[in-house]
Motif scaffolding. Structure first.
Motif, short mmCIF file in Angstrom:
data_model
loop_
_atom_site.label_atom_id
_atom_site.label_comp_id
_atom_site.label_asym_id
_atom_site.label_seq_id
_atom_site.Cartn_x
_atom_site.Cartn_y
_atom_site.Cartn_z
N UNK A 128 29.79 63.46 3.39
CA UNK A 128 30.78 64.40 3.92
C UNK A 128 32.12 63.71 4.22
N UNK A 129 32.17 62.40 4.06
CA UNK A 129 33.36 61.62 4.39
C UNK A 129 34.12 61.30 3.10
N UNK A 130 35.45 61.39 3.10
CA UNK A 130 36.21 60.99 1.91
C UNK A 130 35.87 59.56 1.51
N UNK A 131 35.83 59.32 0.20
CA UNK A 131 35.41 58.01 -0.30
C UNK A 131 36.30 56.90 0.25
N UNK A 132 37.61 57.12 0.26
CA UNK A 132 38.50 56.06 0.76
C UNK A 132 38.19 55.72 2.21
N UNK A 155 39.74 51.95 -8.61
CA UNK A 155 40.36 53.18 -8.11
C UNK A 155 41.10 52.86 -6.81
N UNK A 156 42.15 53.63 -6.54
CA UNK A 156 42.90 53.39 -5.30
C UNK A 156 42.05 53.69 -4.08
N UNK A 157 41.05 54.56 -4.21
CA UNK A 157 40.17 54.82 -3.07
C UNK A 157 39.33 53.60 -2.73
N UNK A 158 39.18 52.67 -3.68
CA UNK A 158 38.48 51.41 -3.40
C UNK A 158 39.34 50.47 -2.59
N UNK A 159 40.66 50.63 -2.69
CA UNK A 159 41.58 49.59 -2.23
C UNK A 159 42.43 49.99 -1.04
N UNK A 160 42.82 51.25 -0.96
CA UNK A 160 43.69 51.67 0.13
C UNK A 160 42.96 51.63 1.47
N UNK A 161 43.71 51.45 2.52
CA UNK A 161 43.12 51.45 3.85
C UNK A 161 43.13 50.10 4.54
N UNK A 162 43.59 49.06 3.83
CA UNK A 162 43.70 47.75 4.46
C UNK A 162 42.39 47.02 4.61
N UNK A 163 42.36 46.07 5.53
CA UNK A 163 41.19 45.25 5.85
C UNK A 163 40.78 44.36 4.67
N UNK A 164 41.79 43.75 4.06
CA UNK A 164 41.61 42.71 3.06
C UNK A 164 42.94 42.00 2.90
N UNK A 165 42.88 40.67 2.71
CA UNK A 165 44.13 39.93 2.56
C UNK A 165 44.88 40.34 1.29
N UNK A 166 44.15 40.49 0.19
CA UNK A 166 44.76 40.87 -1.08
C UNK A 166 43.89 41.94 -1.74
N UNK A 167 44.53 42.80 -2.52
CA UNK A 167 43.80 43.78 -3.32
C UNK A 167 44.13 43.57 -4.78
N UNK A 168 43.15 43.81 -5.64
CA UNK A 168 43.32 43.64 -7.08
C UNK A 168 42.73 44.87 -7.77
N UNK A 169 43.59 45.61 -8.47
CA UNK A 169 43.16 46.86 -9.09
C UNK A 169 42.89 46.65 -10.58
N UNK A 170 41.69 47.02 -11.00
CA UNK A 170 41.33 47.01 -12.41
C UNK A 170 41.70 48.35 -13.03
#
Length: 206
Positions: free
Chosen positions: A155-159, A183-198
Motif C-alpha cells: 500500500x506504500x509508494x515504491x519510492x 528507476x528513479x524510485x530506486x534512487x530518490x529520497x536520499x540516504x546514500x552518499x552517491x546514486x548511480x542510475x542504470x
C-alpha cells in the motif's frame, strides 16, 4: 493497480523465478565503453547488446567511487544498496534464467573484496525472498541483506518503501556509500552518499 492485480502479478513473478532457478547464467557484457552513451536507444528497439554497453558506461563511475571511498580504512561499516530487477538480474532479457548482469556482478564482487557489504532492496514480495536469494547467489552476488515488501508495504509508494528500507539499513550501522538502480524510485529520497542510475529506456526495463 488494484490489490487483486498486484497479487496476480506477484504470483506470476513467483512462477517465473521458480522456473528460472534451474538455469542461472550471467549476461555477458558488451565491449566496455569509457564514457556515458550519448542518446539512449528507443525503448521499442533497444537490444541486449546496447543495454549491456549502456550499463557498463553507467556503472563505471560507481567502481571508481568505491575504489576512492575504500582507499583508506575509516572504521565505518560500508554498504552498497542495489535494486534487483534489471539492475542486478536481467529479468527483461532473461525472464526465466534470471541472469546476473555482468558489469554489475563485477562491481559487486569488487566492492565485496574491498570490505563493502551488499544490500538488496526490492519491490518484490518478501515471501519469495528465498527464491530471490538463490537467484542472486547463483548469479554471483553475496547477499548481506535483502529487503522485500510485505503485504502492508504493497500500500506504500515504491519510492517511499525503498527510502524507508535504506533508513533501516543505516539504523543497522551501515554507511551507504552508493545506491544503484534503474528507476528513479530506486534512487530518490536520499540516504546514500552517491546514486548511480542504470538505463531503463523510458520504463521499458521497469
Amino acid at each position: 493497480m488494484s490489490i487483486k492485480a498486484k497479487l496476480a502479478a506477484t504470483a506470476a513473478l513467483t512462477a517465473v523465478i521458480t522456473a528460472g532457478l534451474a538455469t542461472p547464467a550471467v549476461a555477458a557484457p558488451a565491449h566496455p565503453i569509457a564514457v556515458a552513451p550519448a542518446v539512449a536507444a528507443s525503448s521499442s528497439t533497444v537490444t541486449e547488446a546496447q543495454w549491456l554497453a549502456d550499463v557498463s558506461s553507467a556503472i563505471a563511475p560507481a567502481r571508481a567511487y568505491v575504489e576512492q571511498r575504500t582507499a583508506e580504512p575509516t572504521g565505518e561499516n560500508l554498504a552498497i544498496v542495489f535494486d534487483i530487477d534489471n539492475t542486478t538480474l536481467a529479468t527483461h532479457f532473461h525472464p526465466f534464467a534470471m541472469s546476473g548482469i555482468a558489469p554489475v556482478v563485477q562491481l559487486a564482487q569488487y566492492a565485496e573484496s574491498r570490505g563493502v557489504s551488499l544490500i538488496f532492496v526490492t519491490a518484490r514480495p518478501d515471501f519469495i525472498d528465498l527464491a530471490t536469494r538463490i537467484s542472486l547467489g547463483r548469479a554471483g552476488y553475496t547477499v548481506d541483506g535483502l529487503h522485500g515488501r510485505d503485504l502492508d508495504d504493497l500500500f506504500e509508494p515504491v519510492q517511499q518503501f525503498k527510502t524507508d528500507q535504506r533508513i533501516k539499513v543505516e539504523n543497522q550501522g551501515y554507511t551507504i556509500i552508493a545506491n544503484i538502480g534503474n528507476n528513479w524510485t530506486d534512487l530518490n529520497g536520499g540516504h546514500a552518499e552517491r546514486t548511480f542510475k542504470l538505463p531503463d529506456y523510458n520504463g521499458l526495463l521497469s
